[in-house]
Enzyme design. Structure first.
Site, PDB file in Angstrom:
ATOM      1  N   ALA A  32       0.852  -1.204   0.000  1.00 11.39           N
ATOM      2  CA  ALA A  32       0.000   0.000   0.000  1.00 11.39           C
ATOM      3  C   ALA A  32       0.889   1.256   0.000  1.00 11.39           C
ATOM      4  O   ALA A  32       0.746   2.132   0.857  1.00 11.39           O
ATOM      5  CB  ALA A  32      -0.963  -0.009   1.182  1.00 11.39           C
ATOM      6  N   HIS A  37       6.883   5.263   2.039  1.00  7.88           N
ATOM      7  CA  HIS A  37       7.608   4.077   1.551  1.00  7.88           C
ATOM      8  C   HIS A  37       8.580   4.476   0.441  1.00  7.88           C
ATOM      9  O   HIS A  37       9.728   4.022   0.408  1.00  7.88           O
ATOM     10  CB  HIS A  37       6.632   3.046   0.975  1.00  7.88           C
ATOM     11  CG  HIS A  37       5.622   2.527   1.943  1.00  7.88           C
ATOM     12  ND1 HIS A  37       4.303   2.922   1.931  1.00  7.88           N
ATOM     13  CD2 HIS A  37       5.734   1.633   2.961  1.00  7.88           C
ATOM     14  CE1 HIS A  37       3.648   2.286   2.881  1.00  7.88           C
ATOM     15  NE2 HIS A  37       4.485   1.500   3.540  1.00  7.88           N
TER      16      HIS A  37
HETATM   17  P1  AMP Z   1       4.657  -0.546   6.517  1.00  5.99           P
HETATM   18  O1  AMP Z   1       4.398  -0.926   5.092  1.00  5.99           O
HETATM   19  O2  AMP Z   1       3.560   0.237   7.138  1.00  5.99           O
HETATM   20  O3  AMP Z   1       5.134  -1.706   7.347  1.00  5.99           O
HETATM   21  O4  AMP Z   1       5.896   0.464   6.460  1.00  5.99           O
HETATM   22  C1  AMP Z   1       7.082   0.120   5.829  1.00  5.99           C
HETATM   23  C2  AMP Z   1       8.132   1.126   6.219  1.00  5.99           C
HETATM   24  O5  AMP Z   1       7.729   2.417   5.799  1.00  5.99           O
HETATM   25  C3  AMP Z   1       8.342   1.198   7.740  1.00  5.99           C
HETATM   26  O6  AMP Z   1       9.720   1.310   8.019  1.00  5.99           O
HETATM   27  C4  AMP Z   1       7.590   2.445   8.096  1.00  5.99           C
HETATM   28  O7  AMP Z   1       8.092   3.087   9.261  1.00  5.99           O
HETATM   29  C5  AMP Z   1       7.830   3.302   6.883  1.00  5.99           C
HETATM   30  N1  AMP Z   1       6.808   4.366   6.797  1.00  5.99           N
HETATM   31  C6  AMP Z   1       5.467   4.226   6.891  1.00  5.99           C
HETATM   32  N2  AMP Z   1       4.871   5.444   6.835  1.00  5.99           N
HETATM   33  C7  AMP Z   1       5.857   6.352   6.728  1.00  5.99           C
HETATM   34  C8  AMP Z   1       5.890   7.780   6.647  1.00  5.99           C
HETATM   35  N3  AMP Z   1       4.783   8.516   6.666  1.00  5.99           N
HETATM   36  N4  AMP Z   1       7.089   8.387   6.547  1.00  5.99           N
HETATM   37  C9  AMP Z   1       8.243   7.649   6.546  1.00  5.99           C
HETATM   38  N5  AMP Z   1       8.272   6.308   6.608  1.00  5.99           N
HETATM   39  C10 AMP Z   1       7.096   5.668   6.708  1.00  5.99           C
END
Ligand code: AMP
Length: 313
Positions: A32, A37
């Site tokens: 997503a 990301h």
């Molecule tokens: P997730 O797909 O939610 O597991 O996130 C994957 C990576 O993206 C993780 O390291 C999250 O901390 C990072 N991430 C998610 N949202 C943000 C954001 N708004 N800003 C920076 N990194 C993010």
């Protein structure tokens, strides 16, 4: 960009791609994709020779089956975005590839994983995170793994696992990417109604209020938290938690000195959001000599300026 579904195929492809001691960057994700990301992928692209993104909605980190069920999935769109970010390998395995029949091992982390997200999402959450991260590190053997400050407690847990298990990887943390109105980007934001999307900015305002109180010289944690809570209350939001913590241990910050992390979680009409802000508490050259002048000696730190200070990257 190559889409790979099997551990053995990824290992083979990486053996070939890395010939000549090239560096590998890994960005673990659950898909997503949004700018948060993509910022991690672009950073990995600019710092490493080979970039791997994993796309895996990890069932072990969801204590709530309905939350897992509701998780947004669009691999086609994600693959197109990863390609534009310059990713070399998108690793998107089925659940059975990473958790085959009889899977019985879990990496459990106490310390920074116990409170807040660990307590509110359930005891399995960070064990699930730690287990998948260790598996991905073993499969990819990255030189650098990229994480977002948005999930600050996850960063603290991963750093602790890397240290405790002597994993040969550098953890790089990138700042939280926000919408223009301050709301931290999250795959969950699309579930918010227009009205709730507007209310959700209160989380950011609460963190700013905490930061502003501290930069204005306030040193009582309870008073700082009360100022932040007020921002949530004006939007009718009752937080799951709103605290000032030590950014490495996630223990409550009893004294405001050094770096403190303001953390918040709240459900808005059933959509659970989290956010945080690292705040550098400046001692002020005259503070120790003249507590009465403390308020006038603090230098304001613009929000976001200290985001990268949670630990060495
Ligand atoms: P997730 O797909 O939610 O597991 O996130 C994957 C990576 O993206 C993780 O390291 C999250 O901390 C990072 N991430 C998610 N949202 C943000 C954001 N708004 N800003 C920076 N990194 C993010």
């Amino acid at each position: 960009m190559k889409l790979i579904r099997q551990v053995s195929a990824l290992r083979e492809a990486l053996d070939e791609a890395r010939l000549g001691q090239r560096t590998t960057g890994l960005v673990p994700t659950m898909g997503a994709f949004h700018e948060g990301h993509l910022s991690l992928m672009r950073r990995a692209r600019s710092e490493c020779d080979v970039v791997v993104v994993s796309l895996f909605v990890n069932p072990k980190q969801f204590d709530e089956p309905s939350d897992l069920e509701a998780y947004q999935r669009d691999e086609h769109r994600d693959a197109a975005l990863a390609r534009t970010a310059g990713v070399d390998f998108l690793f998107a395995p089925p659940v059975s590839e990473l958790y085959p029949e009889g899977f019985a091992t879990l990496v459990s982390v106490t310390g920074p994983g116990e409170r807040l997200e660990g307590a509110n999402r359930g005891p399995g959450h960070f064990a699930g995170v730690a287990t998948i991260v260790v598996k991905l590190f073993n499969i990819v053997a990255p030189d650098v793994a990229y994480f977002g400050q948005k999930d600050a407690q996850q960063v603290a847990v991963v750093r602790r696992v890397v240290r405790d298990l002597d994993l040969p990887v550098r953890v790089a943390v990138s700042p939280t990417v926000r919408a223009a109105d301050g709301l931290a980007l999250s795959s969950r934001n699309v579930r918010l109604s227009i009205a709730d999307r507007a209310r959700a900015t209160a989380l950011y305002r609460a963190l700013r209020a905490a930061e502003q109180a501290i930069t204005a010289g306030e040193r009582d944690p309870a008073t700082v938290v009360a100022a932040a809570r007020e921002q949530l209350a004006t939007s009718g939001i009752e937080p799951e938690y709103l605290e000032l913590v030590n950014p490495k241990t996630f223990a409550p910050a009893r004294r405001l000195e050094g770096d403190v992390l303001a953390v918040v979680a709240a459900s808005i009409s059933g959509t659970r959001l989290i956010d945080n802000q690292l705040i550098r508490v400046s001692a002020g050259p005259e503070q120790s000599r003249s507590p009465a002048r403390q308020r006038t000696t603090q230098r304001p730190v613009p929000i976001g300026a200290a985001t990268m200070l949670a630990g060495p990257s």
